[in-house]
Design an enzyme around this catalytic site. Structure first.
Site, PDB file in Angstrom:
ATOM      1  N   CYS A 248       0.868  -1.185   0.000  1.00 30.22           N
ATOM      2  CA  CYS A 248       0.000   0.000   0.000  1.00 30.22           C
ATOM      3  C   CYS A 248       0.891   1.216   0.000  1.00 30.22           C
ATOM      4  O   CYS A 248       1.674   1.413  -0.924  1.00 30.22           O
ATOM      5  CB  CYS A 248      -0.981  -0.019   1.169  1.00 30.22           C
ATOM      6  SG  CYS A 248      -0.227  -0.120   2.794  1.00 30.22           S
ATOM      7  N   ARG A 253      -2.193  -0.804   5.501  1.00 33.16           N
ATOM      8  CA  ARG A 253      -3.430  -1.312   4.884  1.00 33.16           C
ATOM      9  C   ARG A 253      -3.168  -2.679   4.241  1.00 33.16           C
ATOM     10  O   ARG A 253      -4.026  -3.558   4.236  1.00 33.16           O
ATOM     11  CB  ARG A 253      -3.938  -0.330   3.819  1.00 33.16           C
ATOM     12  CG  ARG A 253      -4.603   0.896   4.389  1.00 33.16           C
ATOM     13  CD  ARG A 253      -4.936   1.906   3.308  1.00 33.16           C
ATOM     14  NE  ARG A 253      -3.763   2.592   2.798  1.00 33.16           N
ATOM     15  CZ  ARG A 253      -3.758   3.448   1.768  1.00 33.16           C
ATOM     16  NH1 ARG A 253      -4.897   3.696   1.140  1.00 33.16           N
ATOM     17  NH2 ARG A 253      -2.651   4.036   1.375  1.00 33.16           N
TER      18      ARG A 253
END
Lengths: 300, 149
Positions: A248, A253
């Site tokens: 990410c 994430r």
């Protein structure tokens, strides 16, 4: 001593049900021997505003990151951290946090680099616990320090570095979990989020866009196994016996997606590229693709 | 530090006298004491300027009021951030307590490195502190815009 797994039948559908616990299980097991509950959030003060009774706090910025180098703490640092939180090598650690468990997943991933044997995520995280009206407290637990062994961090099975990513282009599926505008290169960071610094926008050639949030249900719990299979296996073309790389912007994430692939779908060779876009988007001379197509190695 | 507004100097001294852990507690107090928006903003959130550099969504508004005897413009600040973002609220609370009610000239004279003077970089991390710098620069930009209008 570890705690038995959560027998909730909803978890049985997943490849590794022992890696998740439900809020109900956690409520019943609070205070039991062998369990330490850890809150890990984006916001460093959120824990202090109220947390699950008995939970300790681990901050990703100030406690999991190496204080100087862009890296995680080493074996000595991790042993000191766990010792101070009352975690032993045989402790069952349940991690939860805000934002659908992004940071909790990230912390869980770091614990995995040290091979902590029993590490679980609270399905739904902090938001679900609070939404269900369960008890929180501002009282910080009195922690009896424990002795945690110095374990050499083993990055290999779970973590991937930039040179390996470059070599993987065209050979190993890469999943970009960022928002669509970050993927296309319109922005270098999430809308409404700080820019941690990347000099170019776009994505790693061949990376498929599967935003992290597609793995989460509206209440922050993970989607069902069949829904996840539809997204990642049928949709993104991954297979459970092949390598996968997730990334990410800074690796948080993508830890959430790493968790879903590895433990819920059993894609056991999933590795997280924590250098992510803040590294790749600033590296000199590496190929980048702009726009909404994955592109190819030669297309940069 | 002699040229800083007295309220700001006081806050910097308060933080400086504390241990790192106590600084976080003080930041939480600022978070909890951040005034609620008055209805004219609470009911019209579109009037607030977003500060995307903050870790969590923060919105602010700046008003200038003429103080008749002196002819100076006095600054009034309004911040909005959710309770789930206590660090961001804390930064806003510090700026509110330090700067609200000062003259426009005094606020514009606040140096941009003020967030670094609170001793929070290590406890909170420099990245998170960037949000506070962004709030300050947007407050100043709004004041400049209002003065130019």
């Amino acid at each position: 001593m570890t705690r038995p797994a959560d027998p909730n039948p909803r978890l049985a559908q997943y490849a590794h049900p022992e890696r998740l616990v439900t809020t109900g299980w956690l409520a019943e097991n609070l205070g039991r021997d062998g369990l330490v509950v850890v809150e890990s959030d984006e916001d460093i003060l959120l824990y202090a505003t109220g947390h699950i009774p008995g939970a300790v706090h681990i901050d990703w910025h100030t406690e999991l990151n190496h204080p100087v180098v862009r890296d995680y703490v080493d074996g000595t640092g991790f042993a000191a951290l766990c010792g101070a939180k009352g975690i032993s090598r045989d402790t069952t650690v349940v991690i939860y946090g805000d934002k659908s468990n992004w940071w909790a997943s990230y912390a869980l991933w770091v614990f995995t680099l040290f091979g902590h044997p029993d590490i679980r995520l609270l399905d739904g995280g902090r938001d679900l616990w609070i939404a269900e009206g369960r008890e929180t407290t501002r009282e910080e637990p009195t922690v009896a320090p424990s002795v945690y062994p110095v374990v050499i961090r083993d990055d290999g099975p779970h973590r991937v570095f930039r040179d390996e990513v470059r070599a993987a282009i065209g050979h190993i599926p890469i999943i970009d979990v960022r928002s669509p505008v970050e993927y296309t290169g319109e922005r270098t960071h999430m809308p409404d989020y700080p820019d941690e610094g990347a000099l170019r926008g776009g994505h790693i050639p061949t990376a498929a866009a599967v935003p992290w949030s597609r793995a989460a249900a509206p209440d922050g719990t993970f989607k069902s196994r069949s829904e996840l299979e539809e997204i990642y296996l049928a949709g993104a073309g991954l297979s459970t016996d092949r390598d996968v790389i997730t990334y990410c912007r800074i690796g948080e994430r993508s830890s959430h997606t790493w968790f879903a692939l590895r433990f819920l779908l059993g894609v056991s060779k999933t590795r997280n590229y924590d250098g992510s876009w803040t590294e790749w988007g600033s590296l000199v001379g590496v190929p980048i693709v702009k726009g909404d197509q994955p592109g190819s190695i030669g297309a940069a | 530090m002699t040229d800083l507004p007295p309220a700001l100097t006081g806050i910097i001294e308060d933080f400086g006298a504390l241990t790192e852990r106590e600084r976080l507690e003080l930041l939480l107090e600022f978070s909890e004491n951040l005034p609620d928006l008055p209805p004219r903003y609470a009911e019209h959130p579109e009037l607030l300027e977003p500060v995307p550099e903050c870790q969590s969504p923060l919105f602010l508004a700046v008003e200038l009021a003429d103080a008749a005897p002196t002819g100076q413009s006095l600054v009034h600040l309004f911040f909005s951030a959710p309770p789930e973002a206590p660090t961001t609220r804390g930064f806003a609370g510090i700026l509110h307590e330090a700067l609200d009610g000062l003259s426009a000239a005094e606020v514009l004279a606040v140096p941009p490195d003020v967030p670094d003077l609170l001793g929070l970089a290590h406890a909170v991390s420099p990245l998170r502190l960037r949000g506070m710098s962004a709030m300050l620069s947007r407050v100043k930009r709004q004041i400049e815009k209002a003065l130019a209008a």
